[in-house]
Design an enzyme around this catalytic site. Sequence first.
Site, mmCIF file in Angstrom:
data_model
loop_
_atom_site.group_PDB
_atom_site.id
_atom_site.type_symbol
_atom_site.label_atom_id
_atom_site.label_comp_id
_atom_site.label_asym_id
_atom_site.label_seq_id
_atom_site.Cartn_x
_atom_site.Cartn_y
_atom_site.Cartn_z
ATOM 1 N N ASP A 129 36.333 16.380 26.243
ATOM 2 C CA ASP A 129 36.345 16.119 24.802
ATOM 3 C C ASP A 129 37.753 16.207 24.228
ATOM 4 O OD1 ASP A 129 33.568 15.777 24.678
ATOM 5 O OD2 ASP A 129 33.240 17.934 24.511
ATOM 6 N N TYR A 200 35.302 24.532 35.556
ATOM 7 C CA TYR A 200 36.082 24.634 34.328
ATOM 8 C C TYR A 200 36.686 26.023 34.202
ATOM 9 C CZ TYR A 200 34.421 20.212 32.336
ATOM 10 O OH TYR A 200 34.175 18.889 32.094
#
Length: 470
Positions: A129, A200
Site C-alpha cells: 500500500d 513482513y
Amino acid sequence: MDYCVNVVKKTKRHSREELEGISKEQLIDRVIQLESQNFQLKNIIQKATGSKAVEDRKDQEKQRKFDFSKCHKRHILLRFYYLGWDYQGYASQEDSANTIEYHLFNALTRVCLIENRETSNYHRCGRTDKGVSAFHQVVSLDVRSKFAPEKQLEPESITAELNYCQLLNRVLPQDIRCIAWMPMVNPVYSARFDCNSRTYRYFFPRGELDVPAMQQASHFLVGLHDFRNLCKMDVGNGVVTYMRKVYDASIKESRRDGEQGNYDMLFFELRGKAFLWHQVRCIMAILILVGQGKEKPNVVKELLDVESNPRKPQYSLASDLPLNLYECEFRRKGTFDPEVFDKNAPIVEEDDNLDGESDLRPWVYEEESLSRTIVELQALWASSSVKSTMCREMLKSLQLIYSKHFETMPVPNFQTASLLQGVQRKDYIPLMERKKCESLENRIEHYSKKRRIQVNQKEDINSPEVDPLS
C-alpha cells in the site's frame, strides 16, 4: 457461513443502440459531463506526473521503434527493493504516475526489455500500500534475451546474458533498485501464485512499550484464523473469506541505542502464505496498545474469535512508514497454469515431496551493479543517520534539562505514540467496549443490493489460499 461471490464490473462503454435511445438533451448533458471529467483527469495526471513525464513520453515517441519480432524472450524472476515512503503504493493507478509499478514498467519499456505490460506475462509477488517499502519484492515476466530458448539455461548463456539489473537501474528512480534476476525453467512460473510465504517486518522503537506482553499477544496469531477483525474488509472487490494462515509471529531486536534502552529499535516479524488489506498494520496497532498497557495480550485472541466477536471494533491503523515486505520464498515446482487456474481451488503450500528437478535456479548477481546499489544505499543511510543522531543528541540535552528543573516529574517517554494514526483520546476506551463496524454478512448484503457483487451460491471456500493477494 460461506459464500461464492463474483464482482460485478460496471460497463464502461454504451452500445450504439443504447446511445440511439437517449434524447438529444440527455446526450448533450452526457457529453458536457464527460468533457468535464476528462479535463479534471488531465489536470490530475499533469499534476502527478509533471512536465518530466511528458518530455520522457515525447522522447520515447521520437526514438525508432524497437522490433521485438526479431528478438528471443526468456521467462525470469526479477528481484528489487524500493523505499515506498514517497509513493502512492506499488500497483499502477489510473490517476497517478507516482507508483512503483508505473516506474518499473516505464524502465522496462525504455530499455526495450519488454514491448508492453500486456505481452510480458507479468505477475507480482506482493502488492504493498501507500508508504510501504519492500526489500524483497519479486515479479515474474518475459524479457528480451540474447539467446535462443534452447540455450538460455546454459551457464555460458546466463553469464553472458543482458545485464538486466544494470539496464534498469540506469533509468529507475534512486529509491527503486533491481538487485538480481533468476532464469526460469517453467515458462508459466508465477511470482504471485507460486510463492510459498511472504514475510513482513514492522520497525519500531522500544520506547515505553511492554515488549514481553506484545510478544505474548503475537503468539495468538500463529495458525489458521479468521482475520476479519484484524484487517480492512474489502467486500466491494469480492473478498468475503478472511481465513489466513500465519506461520510465525515474533518481535526481535534490530539495533541497540547503547545508552538508553528506550531508544532501541525492534521489529515485529510476521510470516504467512497470504495477507489481507491492511492486515499487518491492524495487527501492529493492537500490539502497540498491548505494549502501552491499554489492552491485555488476550485481546488478540478475542479479536480472532469471530463467533463471539463477529464485528470489528473501531480503532486506528498503525503508520505505514515502518512496514517492509522483507522476504518472499518460492516453491520448487511451479503449479500455476493460466489455462486451467481456478482461484477457488486450494493451493499446495509445501512442495518438498515433489519429484523431479526444481524450477528454481540461483539468483544472478552482477558485481558492478550490486556494488553501486550498496554505495547508493550507504549514502542514504548516512544522510538519515546524521539526522537521527542530531535528534538523539538534542533529546539527551533536553531530557537532562527537564530532569533538573522538574525533578518530581517523569521524563516524557512517548517514542511510539506517533505510530498510531488518528487522534488519541485522553479517556481511553477498551477495544471490546467501542463502537463496532458492520458485520461481514451486512456488508455482503449491502454490496449485493448495490449490485457491486453477485452472490451465486453457498460454497466451501474456507481455504486461506482462495486468492493469495486478496
